[in-house]
Design a protein around this motif. Sequence first.
Motif, PDB file in Angstrom:
ATOM      1  N   GLY A 181     -19.537   9.948  43.240  1.00  0.00           N
ATOM      2  CA  GLY A 181     -18.481  10.723  43.860  1.00  0.00           C
ATOM      3  C   GLY A 181     -18.549  12.211  43.559  1.00  0.00           C
ATOM      4  O   GLY A 181     -17.826  13.003  44.173  1.00  0.00           O
ATOM      5  N   LEU A 182     -19.418  12.615  42.637  1.00  0.00           N
ATOM      6  CA  LEU A 182     -19.584  14.033  42.320  1.00  0.00           C
ATOM      7  C   LEU A 182     -20.335  14.774  43.425  1.00  0.00           C
ATOM      8  O   LEU A 182     -20.319  16.014  43.463  1.00  0.00           O
ATOM      9  CB  LEU A 182     -20.327  14.206  40.992  1.00  0.00           C
ATOM     10  N   GLY A 183     -21.015  14.010  44.293  1.00  0.00           N
ATOM     11  CA  GLY A 183     -21.737  14.643  45.390  1.00  0.00           C
ATOM     12  C   GLY A 183     -23.037  15.302  44.986  1.00  0.00           C
ATOM     13  O   GLY A 183     -23.520  16.213  45.671  1.00  0.00           O
ATOM     14  N   LEU A 184     -23.632  14.842  43.887  1.00  0.00           N
ATOM     15  CA  LEU A 184     -24.877  15.444  43.381  1.00  0.00           C
ATOM     16  C   LEU A 184     -26.037  14.451  43.372  1.00  0.00           C
ATOM     17  O   LEU A 184     -27.055  14.693  42.733  1.00  0.00           O
ATOM     18  CB  LEU A 184     -24.653  15.993  41.961  1.00  0.00           C
ATOM     19  N   GLY A 185     -25.887  13.360  44.074  1.00  0.00           N
ATOM     20  CA  GLY A 185     -26.968  12.400  44.152  1.00  0.00           C
ATOM     21  C   GLY A 185     -26.798  11.242  43.189  1.00  0.00           C
ATOM     22  O   GLY A 185     -25.792  11.136  42.458  1.00  0.00           O
ATOM     23  N   GLU A 186     -27.784  10.359  43.172  1.00  0.00           N
ATOM     24  CA  GLU A 186     -27.733   9.151  42.357  1.00  0.00           C
ATOM     25  C   GLU A 186     -27.897   9.479  40.876  1.00  0.00           C
ATOM     26  O   GLU A 186     -28.831  10.176  40.488  1.00  0.00           O
ATOM     27  CB  GLU A 186     -28.836   8.192  42.804  1.00  0.00           C
ATOM     28  N   PRO A 187     -26.998   8.999  40.015  1.00  0.00           N
ATOM     29  CA  PRO A 187     -27.094   9.281  38.583  1.00  0.00           C
ATOM     30  C   PRO A 187     -28.270   8.537  37.945  1.00  0.00           C
ATOM     31  O   PRO A 187     -28.684   7.470  38.411  1.00  0.00           O
ATOM     32  CB  PRO A 187     -25.764   8.768  38.020  1.00  0.00           C
ATOM     33  N   TYR A 188     -28.793   9.111  36.872  1.00  0.00           N
ATOM     34  CA  TYR A 188     -29.856   8.486  36.090  1.00  0.00           C
ATOM     35  C   TYR A 188     -29.253   7.906  34.819  1.00  0.00           C
ATOM     36  O   TYR A 188     -28.709   8.646  33.997  1.00  0.00           O
ATOM     37  CB  TYR A 188     -30.925   9.510  35.715  1.00  0.00           C
ATOM     38  N   PRO A 189     -29.312   6.574  34.619  1.00  0.00           N
ATOM     39  CA  PRO A 189     -28.777   5.987  33.382  1.00  0.00           C
ATOM     40  C   PRO A 189     -29.689   6.318  32.203  1.00  0.00           C
ATOM     41  O   PRO A 189     -30.900   6.096  32.257  1.00  0.00           O
ATOM     42  CB  PRO A 189     -28.770   4.491  33.679  1.00  0.00           C
ATOM     43  N   VAL A 190     -29.088   6.855  31.132  1.00  0.00           N
ATOM     44  CA  VAL A 190     -29.866   7.329  29.983  1.00  0.00           C
ATOM     45  C   VAL A 190     -29.099   7.041  28.700  1.00  0.00           C
ATOM     46  O   VAL A 190     -27.857   7.091  28.683  1.00  0.00           O
ATOM     47  CB  VAL A 190     -30.132   8.846  30.095  1.00  0.00           C
ATOM     48  N   SER A 191     -29.826   6.734  27.650  1.00  0.00           N
ATOM     49  CA  SER A 191     -29.281   6.789  26.293  1.00  0.00           C
ATOM     50  C   SER A 191     -30.048   7.880  25.559  1.00  0.00           C
ATOM     51  O   SER A 191     -31.177   7.648  25.110  1.00  0.00           O
ATOM     52  CB  SER A 191     -29.430   5.450  25.560  1.00  0.00           C
ATOM     53  N   ALA A 192     -29.444   9.064  25.474  1.00  0.00           N
ATOM     54  CA  ALA A 192     -30.132  10.173  24.806  1.00  0.00           C
ATOM     55  C   ALA A 192     -30.383   9.851  23.344  1.00  0.00           C
ATOM     56  O   ALA A 192     -31.392  10.261  22.767  1.00  0.00           O
ATOM     57  CB  ALA A 192     -29.296  11.447  24.933  1.00  0.00           C
ATOM     58  N   LEU A 193     -29.467   9.094  22.730  1.00  0.00           N
ATOM     59  CA  LEU A 193     -29.611   8.764  21.317  1.00  0.00           C
ATOM     60  C   LEU A 193     -30.820   7.878  21.071  1.00  0.00           C
ATOM     61  O   LEU A 193     -31.569   8.085  20.107  1.00  0.00           O
ATOM     62  CB  LEU A 193     -28.333   8.067  20.835  1.00  0.00           C
ATOM     63  N   HIS A 194     -31.036   6.906  21.941  1.00  0.00           N
ATOM     64  CA  HIS A 194     -32.132   5.947  21.739  1.00  0.00           C
ATOM     65  C   HIS A 194     -33.345   6.223  22.623  1.00  0.00           C
ATOM     66  O   HIS A 194     -34.387   5.579  22.460  1.00  0.00           O
ATOM     67  CB  HIS A 194     -31.629   4.527  21.998  1.00  0.00           C
ATOM     68  N   GLY A 195     -33.239   7.156  23.567  1.00  0.00           N
ATOM     69  CA  GLY A 195     -34.376   7.510  24.411  1.00  0.00           C
ATOM     70  C   GLY A 195     -34.507   6.687  25.668  1.00  0.00           C
ATOM     71  O   GLY A 195     -35.414   6.932  26.471  1.00  0.00           O
ATOM     72  N   LEU A 196     -33.630   5.734  25.900  1.00  0.00           N
ATOM     73  CA  LEU A 196     -33.731   4.879  27.082  1.00  0.00           C
ATOM     74  C   LEU A 196     -33.503   5.699  28.349  1.00  0.00           C
ATOM     75  O   LEU A 196     -32.513   6.422  28.462  1.00  0.00           O
ATOM     76  CB  LEU A 196     -32.702   3.742  27.003  1.00  0.00           C
ATOM     77  N   GLY A 197     -34.415   5.598  29.299  1.00  0.00           N
ATOM     78  CA  GLY A 197     -34.280   6.277  30.579  1.00  0.00           C
ATOM     79  C   GLY A 197     -34.680   7.742  30.571  1.00  0.00           C
ATOM     80  O   GLY A 197     -34.730   8.371  31.631  1.00  0.00           O
ATOM     81  N   ALA A 198     -34.958   8.312  29.402  1.00  0.00           N
ATOM     82  CA  ALA A 198     -35.290   9.743  29.329  1.00  0.00           C
ATOM     83  C   ALA A 198     -36.584  10.055  30.072  1.00  0.00           C
ATOM     84  O   ALA A 198     -36.706  11.114  30.703  1.00  0.00           O
ATOM     85  CB  ALA A 198     -35.394  10.192  27.873  1.00  0.00           C
ATOM     86  N   ALA A 199     -37.549   9.162  30.024  1.00  0.00           N
ATOM     87  CA  ALA A 199     -38.828   9.408  30.689  1.00  0.00           C
ATOM     88  C   ALA A 199     -38.648   9.522  32.199  1.00  0.00           C
ATOM     89  O   ALA A 199     -39.295  10.354  32.851  1.00  0.00           O
ATOM     90  CB  ALA A 199     -39.820   8.296  30.343  1.00  0.00           C
ATOM     91  N   ASP A 200     -37.771   8.684  32.775  1.00  0.00           N
ATOM     92  CA  ASP A 200     -37.528   8.754  34.219  1.00  0.00           C
ATOM     93  C   ASP A 200     -36.938  10.111  34.603  1.00  0.00           C
ATOM     94  O   ASP A 200     -37.309  10.696  35.630  1.00  0.00           O
ATOM     95  CB  ASP A 200     -36.569   7.641  34.653  1.00  0.00           C
TER      96      ASP A 200
END
Length: 442
Positions: free
Chosen positions: A142-161
């Motif tokens: 709903g922010l109008g900025l496109g599809e969000p990327y799921p990430v866990s910055a603490l554990h690094g999950l999704g950061a590579a994408d």
Amino acid sequence: MSSEARIPTVAVVGRPNVGKSTLVNRIIGRREAIVEERPGVTRDRKELAADWAGHDFVVIDTGGWMPAGNETTALDDKVSEQSAKAIIDADVALMVVDTRAGLTADDAAVADLLRRRSGPTLVVANKCDDISHHAAIWEFMGLGLGEPYPVSALHGLGAADVLDTIVATFGELPEPSEDDEADEPDPAAVGIAIVGRPNVGKSTLFNRLIGEERAVVHDQAGTTRDAVDTLVETELGAIRFIDTAGMRRKAKIDEETEYYSMVRALRAIDTADVALLVIDSTIGVTHQDQRLAERIDGAGCPIVVVLNKWELLDATSKEDVVDQVETKLRFLGTPPIMRISALSGMGLHKLIPILGDTIDDYHRRVPTRDVNRVVRGAQSAHPAPGGARILYATQGANDPPTFTLFVNRALPRTYIRYIENQLRQELDLGTVPLKLRVRKKD
């Protein structure tokens, strides 16, 4: 300069306490940005080198953006101004949101700013520590900025994408103009660290020197939490001015954030070519000012003493402060003293000439014959006690000037100090620190 040489910038923005600094640390691969589980820790923009898949870029850590209103302080507003500037200036923006907290009105306000950008923006839905949190990311569409990327910055999950997507956008960036080329970092730039106790005017001086509101300035001690630096072109060439957090005695450091701020400030001192030791003239030279001066001197970094708020003193107080510098900081020798007002800019026109002389002395190389001439003259005038003698001397390094003395037996510390003073005086080495190494010749 070719387009391949262009260094893109990536701003990490969002409301307070969504994990921006944790994400920055994940991107650069080390703990550089200060992280603490409470809002307001990051206050200035901090630019850090990063790379991914063979692409170099600069990531900008920002303070939390909050809409101005009755509940925000003057400091909050200044932090938000820094974030807004990063949003405008960056090639790519990462909007970090907190999946666990859900979409907030402040998130919507940040998104409104980002939609006005011409460059790409990615929404990073942070704190998706497991698959159960992924369903919560879709409300951020709903922010109008496109599809969000799921990430866990603490554990690094999704950061590579996210990083893959970031570097994919670099090929779409415009060609650099001549102005962009002129702004490329100069690795040989002279580093000038601005250090001092909390709330003596370091950030005000920093902003005055770089000509823009880069560091957050506010009358609250401890506003600067990290070292922030900016390259400025001067008649001396490129100078890197580094604004550091105010340093206090370790016994008075009772929170982790302030401890890491002190570590960053000490690291800035160790890597700087010159340190501007800022002292509040209205208070005078304190015990902590003395300790800081000792730490800087021990690092071999030349010191320029900056007496700030000079315009607030009467004639008697001015004489007293100068006397304090000469007595309480006498171990520095006779460092350059600047009497300034960081707020108005009074006295700052003298800085570049002083830095020029200090930097020249710091890089100075002295021919071996001249070093030995001074040493022979000094020994003839005052021989060392106990039959000790300097057989030969040479300058082994500069930055700062470092001399090796080859001796037949150990020299007393007082005699080494005497030789140091003679070298400084006879070789016109100004006030930069000198290092003397004593080696017993077999």
